[in-house]
Design an enzyme around this catalytic site. Sequence first.
Site, mmCIF file in Angstrom:
data_model
loop_
_atom_site.group_PDB
_atom_site.id
_atom_site.type_symbol
_atom_site.label_atom_id
_atom_site.label_comp_id
_atom_site.label_asym_id
_atom_site.label_seq_id
_atom_site.Cartn_x
_atom_site.Cartn_y
_atom_site.Cartn_z
ATOM 1 N N ARG A 21 0.840 -1.194 0.000
ATOM 2 C CA ARG A 21 0.000 0.000 0.000
ATOM 3 C C ARG A 21 0.874 1.243 0.000
ATOM 4 O O ARG A 21 1.858 1.320 0.729
ATOM 5 C CB ARG A 21 -0.935 0.013 1.206
ATOM 6 C CG ARG A 21 -2.117 0.942 1.035
ATOM 7 C CD ARG A 21 -3.139 0.767 2.135
ATOM 8 N NE ARG A 21 -3.656 -0.598 2.210
ATOM 9 C CZ ARG A 21 -4.689 -0.949 2.961
ATOM 10 N NH1 ARG A 21 -5.304 -0.036 3.694
ATOM 11 N NH2 ARG A 21 -5.111 -2.191 2.983
ATOM 12 N N SER A 105 -8.406 -0.006 -0.124
ATOM 13 C CA SER A 105 -9.450 -0.144 0.879
ATOM 14 C C SER A 105 -10.065 1.210 1.219
ATOM 15 O O SER A 105 -10.615 1.878 0.356
ATOM 16 C CB SER A 105 -8.880 -0.834 2.124
ATOM 17 O OG SER A 105 -9.880 -1.095 3.078
ATOM 18 N N HIS A 106 -9.933 1.632 2.477
ATOM 19 C CA HIS A 106 -10.563 2.863 2.960
ATOM 20 C C HIS A 106 -9.654 4.071 2.836
ATOM 21 O O HIS A 106 -10.071 5.177 3.170
ATOM 22 C CB HIS A 106 -10.926 2.704 4.435
ATOM 23 C CG HIS A 106 -9.719 2.458 5.299
ATOM 24 N ND1 HIS A 106 -9.144 1.216 5.414
ATOM 25 C CD2 HIS A 106 -8.969 3.294 6.048
ATOM 26 C CE1 HIS A 106 -8.100 1.304 6.220
ATOM 27 N NE2 HIS A 106 -7.972 2.555 6.618
ATOM 28 N N LYS A 115 -3.710 -6.618 -2.450
ATOM 29 C CA LYS A 115 -3.953 -7.673 -1.475
ATOM 30 C C LYS A 115 -3.802 -9.003 -2.211
ATOM 31 O O LYS A 115 -4.441 -9.213 -3.242
ATOM 32 C CB LYS A 115 -5.351 -7.555 -0.867
ATOM 33 C CG LYS A 115 -5.557 -6.291 -0.037
ATOM 34 C CD LYS A 115 -6.962 -6.251 0.568
ATOM 35 C CE LYS A 115 -7.146 -5.015 1.436
ATOM 36 N NZ LYS A 115 -8.500 -4.949 2.044
ATOM 37 N N ASP A 252 -16.812 -0.069 3.459
ATOM 38 C CA ASP A 252 -15.603 0.681 3.146
ATOM 39 C C ASP A 252 -15.334 0.603 1.640
ATOM 40 O O ASP A 252 -16.137 0.044 0.878
ATOM 41 C CB ASP A 252 -14.414 0.201 3.978
ATOM 42 C CG ASP A 252 -13.978 -1.218 3.654
ATOM 43 O OD1 ASP A 252 -14.733 -1.953 2.997
ATOM 44 O OD2 ASP A 252 -12.857 -1.595 4.058
ATOM 45 N N ASP A 254 -13.368 -0.982 -0.486
ATOM 46 C CA ASP A 254 -13.322 -2.250 -1.215
ATOM 47 C C ASP A 254 -14.378 -3.226 -0.725
ATOM 48 O O ASP A 254 -14.402 -4.389 -1.146
ATOM 49 C CB ASP A 254 -11.936 -2.873 -1.152
ATOM 50 C CG ASP A 254 -11.467 -3.199 0.255
ATOM 51 O OD1 ASP A 254 -11.992 -2.585 1.213
ATOM 52 O OD2 ASP A 254 -10.578 -4.048 0.415
ATOM 53 N N ASP A 256 -14.994 -4.923 1.900
ATOM 54 C CA ASP A 256 -14.768 -6.131 2.702
ATOM 55 C C ASP A 256 -15.118 -5.897 4.168
ATOM 56 O O ASP A 256 -15.103 -6.841 4.964
ATOM 57 C CB ASP A 256 -13.335 -6.657 2.561
ATOM 58 C CG ASP A 256 -12.272 -5.683 3.036
ATOM 59 O OD1 ASP A 256 -12.600 -4.508 3.320
ATOM 60 O OD2 ASP A 256 -11.088 -6.080 3.111
ATOM 61 N N ARG A 257 -15.451 -4.655 4.536
ATOM 62 C CA ARG A 257 -15.907 -4.347 5.894
ATOM 63 C C ARG A 257 -17.315 -3.777 5.848
ATOM 64 O O ARG A 257 -17.673 -3.068 4.915
ATOM 65 C CB ARG A 257 -14.979 -3.338 6.576
ATOM 66 C CG ARG A 257 -13.620 -3.893 6.943
ATOM 67 C CD ARG A 257 -12.870 -2.912 7.822
ATOM 68 N NE ARG A 257 -12.560 -1.669 7.128
ATOM 69 C CZ ARG A 257 -12.447 -0.483 7.726
ATOM 70 N NH1 ARG A 257 -12.652 -0.363 9.027
ATOM 71 N NH2 ARG A 257 -12.134 0.588 7.024
ATOM 72 N N HIS A 339 -14.186 -6.311 10.261
ATOM 73 C CA HIS A 339 -13.895 -7.479 9.430
ATOM 74 C C HIS A 339 -14.544 -8.706 10.060
ATOM 75 O O HIS A 339 -14.400 -8.944 11.268
ATOM 76 C CB HIS A 339 -12.386 -7.711 9.332
ATOM 77 C CG HIS A 339 -11.675 -6.738 8.439
ATOM 78 N ND1 HIS A 339 -11.696 -6.849 7.073
ATOM 79 C CD2 HIS A 339 -10.919 -5.647 8.723
ATOM 80 C CE1 HIS A 339 -10.984 -5.861 6.539
ATOM 81 N NE2 HIS A 339 -10.507 -5.117 7.528
#
Length: 463
Positions: A21, A105-106, A115, A252, A254, A256-257, A339
């Site tokens: 990242r 992500s966020h 990832k 978020d 992407d 995933d949360r 998560h």
Amino acid sequence: MSAGTLDPANLDAIFKAYDVRGTVPDQLDDTLARATGEAFVEVTGTDTVVVGHDMRPSSPGMAAAFAQGAAGAGADVVMIGLASTDQLYFASGHLGHAGVMFTASHNPAQYNGMKMCRAGATPVGMETGLAEIRDLVALRATTGAVSGERPAPGTITERDVLADYADHLLRLAPVKGRRLKVVVDAGNGMAGLTAPVVFDRIGSEQVEMVPLYFELDGTFPNHEANPIEAENLVDLAERVVAEGADLGLAFDGDADRCFLVDERGRGVSPSVLTGLIAARELVKQPGAMIIHNLITSRSVPEIVTELGGTPVRTRVGHSFIKATMAETDAIFGGEHSGHFYFRDFWRADSGMLAALHALAALAETEGTLSELLARYERYPASGEINSTVHDQAAVLARLETQYAARDGVTVDHLDGLTVTHADWWFNVRASNTEPLLRLNAEGKDEATMAGVRDDVLTTIRSK
């Protein structure tokens, strides 16, 4: 130019514990993505890799460059295009191939990242291949060394897995019962792509969905796609109340949360949702193990134990939770960060699957979400509080000296410093990437929690 991104110092900065990242284009660019694709194939030995990307402006180009590097190293590449991270995990598990997701992500718009996972959505972290990938990229950049003969290049093909992903999630958590109204805030992130397909399959006769910020826009024009921060839930909360909705869902960038907002517009702690989902999963497999990280509410292991399950405490971080799930065959795991991990989803995390569990549980009742969740919300918590501290070890030692001698106190070092008392607990952990100490505290009531929180912060921030 791009050569700078391959500098070993830059690689050390952007290859993190669990992912890659950094900022675009000074830390990440197409050249780095291509080199990483080649190294990923060589280190993991995969013959096929699935590649997905989010809606950030730099993501399609870097995903294509990674694919070129991977194909050049001999692997076939399956491009699934725009995707949520859990959609990429689905593709990895469903197709049985390694995978890479391009997302930050966020993080704000100037960031991007990667990832990575092996087949079956098994994570690739610093201790499971990411360090070797970084080192091989650095070696190639400095010496140009190539080991052995170059293989025949692989193919690059496209495949749409979104419908299969939605069908799989709804088999795991079907929504049946009374009709619900839900506001969904995608934050201009990937839930804007996945939610319409998932909710279309549920059916409008079962759930009326009110979309908020569904336009895919990696510049995040409305608010940051980081629902752990209360200010990013304000628009959702107001809309839930205005619509008279049963609940709100916030994802978020992407997707995933997932975070919940109840019918009053009040944010729901991820620990509370962990307790709810744990209860549902224990119905499917009585006595199963449930994972929770060490800063999840004390209510989670209490609830799991009361329901006949076995709570298992881990360090913070998805690689630790996934590894512990594999070791223990745990059915579910939850983190304070939003998560949620499911054994039936290749032990990967899925914000959408967590959301479906919440919808399914609520649809089976006649009451409100706040009434449903009341049994899972037992103790006031501080939330995560960050303090800039340069000599982190010295402050942790001072805290331990201050608390260890107190009556009824236990201390452990599973992840940072955790101090536990019958009426309260706190954990202080050092950031892996910044000069920060992170405090989480919880108490039997608001006054107890506030007293512990303020006492610890005084020590952390004292000169």
